[in-house]
Design a protein around this motif. Structure first.
Motif, PDB file in Angstrom:
ATOM      1  N   LEU A 253      15.941   4.116  -7.339  1.00 49.88           N
ATOM      2  CA  LEU A 253      15.096   3.268  -6.509  1.00 49.88           C
ATOM      3  C   LEU A 253      14.740   3.971  -5.199  1.00 49.88           C
ATOM      4  CD1 LEU A 253      13.779   0.465  -6.154  1.00 49.88           C
ATOM      5  CD2 LEU A 253      15.858  -0.238  -4.964  1.00 49.88           C
ATOM      6  N   LEU A 254      15.730   4.587  -4.555  1.00 48.36           N
ATOM      7  CA  LEU A 254      15.481   5.250  -3.278  1.00 48.36           C
ATOM      8  C   LEU A 254      14.519   6.426  -3.418  1.00 48.36           C
ATOM      9  CD1 LEU A 254      19.093   5.210  -1.786  1.00 48.36           C
ATOM     10  CD2 LEU A 254      17.117   3.881  -1.009  1.00 48.36           C
ATOM     11  N   HIS A 255      14.458   7.006  -4.605  1.00 45.72           N
ATOM     12  CA  HIS A 255      13.568   8.134  -4.852  1.00 45.72           C
ATOM     13  C   HIS A 255      12.096   7.716  -4.767  1.00 45.72           C
ATOM     14  CE1 HIS A 255      13.109  12.256  -6.176  1.00 45.72           C
ATOM     15  NE2 HIS A 255      12.266  11.896  -7.119  1.00 45.72           N
ATOM     16  N   ASP A 256      11.839   6.410  -4.798  1.00 44.80           N
ATOM     17  CA  ASP A 256      10.451   5.943  -4.861  1.00 44.80           C
ATOM     18  C   ASP A 256      10.223   4.694  -4.004  1.00 44.80           C
ATOM     19  OD1 ASP A 256       7.776   5.888  -5.759  1.00 44.80           O
ATOM     20  OD2 ASP A 256       8.279   4.546  -7.413  1.00 44.80           O
ATOM     21  N   THR A 257      10.924   4.574  -2.878  1.00 39.20           N
ATOM     22  CA  THR A 257      10.800   3.349  -2.081  1.00 39.20           C
ATOM     23  C   THR A 257       9.402   3.159  -1.492  1.00 39.20           C
ATOM     24  OG1 THR A 257      11.754   4.581  -0.223  1.00 39.20           O
ATOM     25  CG2 THR A 257      13.231   3.149  -1.483  1.00 39.20           C
ATOM     26  N   ASN A 258       8.624   4.225  -1.354  1.00 46.22           N
ATOM     27  CA  ASN A 258       7.267   4.049  -0.850  1.00 46.22           C
ATOM     28  C   ASN A 258       6.402   3.235  -1.797  1.00 46.22           C
ATOM     29  OD1 ASN A 258       7.485   5.217   1.628  1.00 46.22           O
ATOM     30  ND2 ASN A 258       6.668   7.204   1.025  1.00 46.22           N
ATOM     31  N   GLY A 259       6.886   3.025  -3.020  1.00 48.78           N
ATOM     32  CA  GLY A 259       6.169   2.138  -3.927  1.00 48.78           C
ATOM     33  C   GLY A 259       6.056   0.733  -3.368  1.00 48.78           C
ATOM     34  N   PHE A 260       6.992   0.356  -2.488  1.00 45.06           N
ATOM     35  CA  PHE A 260       6.953  -0.973  -1.872  1.00 45.06           C
ATOM     36  C   PHE A 260       5.714  -1.168  -0.990  1.00 45.06           C
ATOM     37  CE2 PHE A 260      11.777  -1.158  -2.302  1.00 45.06           C
ATOM     38  CZ  PHE A 260      11.749  -2.184  -3.235  1.00 45.06           C
ATOM     39  N   LEU A 261       5.050  -0.075  -0.598  1.00 46.46           N
ATOM     40  CA  LEU A 261       3.890  -0.179   0.273  1.00 46.46           C
ATOM     41  C   LEU A 261       2.732  -0.935  -0.375  1.00 46.46           C
ATOM     42  CD1 LEU A 261       3.888   3.428   1.792  1.00 46.46           C
ATOM     43  CD2 LEU A 261       4.475   1.294   2.976  1.00 46.46           C
ATOM     44  N   ILE A 262       2.770  -1.045  -1.716  1.00 46.67           N
ATOM     45  CA  ILE A 262       1.722  -1.777  -2.422  1.00 46.67           C
ATOM     46  C   ILE A 262       1.875  -3.282  -2.235  1.00 46.67           C
ATOM     47  CG2 ILE A 262       2.911  -2.104  -4.623  1.00 46.67           C
ATOM     48  CD1 ILE A 262      -0.766  -1.068  -4.171  1.00 46.67           C
ATOM     49  N   GLY A 263       2.988  -3.709  -1.633  1.00 47.10           N
ATOM     50  CA  GLY A 263       3.321  -5.136  -1.517  1.00 47.10           C
ATOM     51  C   GLY A 263       2.177  -6.056  -1.133  1.00 47.10           C
ATOM     52  N   PRO A 264       1.432  -5.780  -0.053  1.00 41.73           N
ATOM     53  CA  PRO A 264       0.359  -6.694   0.352  1.00 41.73           C
ATOM     54  C   PRO A 264      -0.753  -6.854  -0.694  1.00 41.73           C
ATOM     55  CG  PRO A 264       0.973  -5.264   2.169  1.00 41.73           C
ATOM     56  CD  PRO A 264       1.668  -4.733   0.944  1.00 41.73           C
ATOM     57  N   GLN A 265      -0.956  -5.836  -1.540  1.00 40.55           N
ATOM     58  CA  GLN A 265      -2.001  -5.905  -2.564  1.00 40.55           C
ATOM     59  C   GLN A 265      -1.461  -6.282  -3.945  1.00 40.55           C
ATOM     60  OE1 GLN A 265      -1.814  -2.825  -0.587  1.00 40.55           O
ATOM     61  NE2 GLN A 265      -3.036  -3.990   0.889  1.00 40.55           N
TER      62      GLN A 265
END
Length: 379
Positions: A253-265
């Motif tokens: 999960l930590l390897h790809d936490t920037n995936g959370f940036l899609i949250g608003p969309q």
């Protein structure tokens, strides 16, 4: 293909095709026509579309640890559908066999990493089944007592292993890592898409995922770079789809936490089952786990992290909950949210979990399997 011998097995390996139900129907037809048991990988749909109408074996990894039982179960032919399952125990057993192994795949890749006596049949599973059924229609194949006894041995292995696993898990007062996979197979809503991360989650799936007819759809990314984009892949699966679940360890999960940036969309529902054992649990199970220099092992292999996932979720606006009991996990996965992202953190001790798993494995290795199996004729 040659005339099919009496003792054979079908291995249903990795599969991510668009028609899982048809795939399972073909597996069923093949098993029933040849009277062969099916060793079903958890990353194949067979464990999730099972109605009990053919011998599906899900606990092969546990039984094949016993040398005497593995010898009794030696087949005369192996039909491998697609890539091999994850199980190292199964792969080791296949390496020692001296019978032909036919690998059925449309791919032009080499699906025999074991480099054994194998033959790739570049065809679809459906075409193979049609050909075999047509051949058997003109030349019926008698079901011998030897064949029935062989199939029953596999059936009993699966039943006895399941019973023993239930005993082991029921004796535990804490939520074991392997128990998470078992609970997911029983309590997720039907037809839930499930993304499975590498390292220990995928192995717990193979060892503990129970047969069901709940039509779950497993997704995965195996291989050398399989850790890349775990979260982003799960979010992509969940986008505009059914409420989806990601079963992952902390490092994946930590390897790809920037995936959370899609949250608003993000338009969908994703529940993350986070197995947080503070590092790479898989390395505890490998030979390097016995390294005498524990400081070196921790620093360069286990790579422990101390991330506060509650704070991480707050940064990205993700709903967070700490799970410490079986009942709490069940209540959260029985009904999934219809929208948004939530993370359920399950803390664990990878050292204790590795020792627990090794202890259970040793018990299966030492079991008096041959006296436990009472082969009877099939009606």
């Amino acid at each position: 293909l040659p005339t099919f011998p009496t003792k054979g097995i079908i291995i249903a390996g990795l599969y991510q095709g668009a028609e899982p139900e048809q795939y399972c129907r073909h597996i069923q037809q093949l098993s029933q026509a040849l009277s062969y048991p099916v060793l079903g990988e958890a990353l194949s749909p067979v464990r999730n579309y099972f109605r009990g109408d053919y011998p599906l074996i899900s606990h092969y990894d546990w039984g094949l640890r016993n040398a005497a039982l593995a010898e009794v179960l030696t087949p005369e032919i192996v039909l491998q559908i697609g890539e091999l399952p994850t199980s190292k125990v199964l792969r080791h057993w296949l390496t020692g066999l001296h019978c032909p192994r036919y690998i059925i795949t449309h791919s032009q890749e080499n699906f025999d990493p074991l480099h054994t006596q194998s033959y790739h049949l570049r065809t679809s599973l459906g075409t193979l089944v049609e050909s075999i059924l047509a051949n058997l229609a003109t030349t019926p194949r008698a079901k011998s007592l030897d064949s029935r006894s062989y199939v029953n041995s596999w059936r009993e292995l699966d039943q006895k292993a399941q019973y023993r696993l239930n005993q082991c898990l029921s004796e535990e007062t804490i939520l074991r890592e392997g128990k998470i996979a078992e609970l997911l197979s029983q309590y997720l809503p039907p037809e839930t898409p499930l993304m499975i991360a590498n390292s220990m989650p995928v192995r717990y799936m193979e060892l503990f995922w129970q047969k069901n007819n709940r039509r779950y759809q497993p997704y995965f990314s195996r291989g050398a770079n399989g850790i890349d984009g775990t979260l982003s892949t799960a979010l992509g699966i969940a986008q505009g789809s059914r409420p989806t679940v990601l079963f992952t360890g902390d490092l994946s999960l930590l390897h790809d936490t920037n995936g959370f940036l899609i949250g608003p969309q993000f338009q969908g529902s994703l529940t993350i089952i986070l197995l947080n054992n503070h590092g790479g649990g898989i390395f505890e199970m490998l030979p390097i786990g016995n390294l005498a220099d524990r400081d070196m092992f921790e620093r360069y292999f286990a790579t422990p992290q101390q991330v506060d996932f509650a704070q991480l979720c707050a940064v990205y606006g993700v709903k967070y909950q700490l799970i410490t009991s079986q009942s709490a996990l069940i209540s959260q996965i029985q009904t999934l949210p219809t929208s948004g992202i939530q993370l359920l953190e399950i803390p664990s001790d990878r050292h204790q979990e590795a020792q627990w798993l090794k202890t259970i494995g040793a018990q299966f290795t030492q079991m008096d399997w041959l006296n436990l199996l009472s082969v009877t004729e099939i009606d």
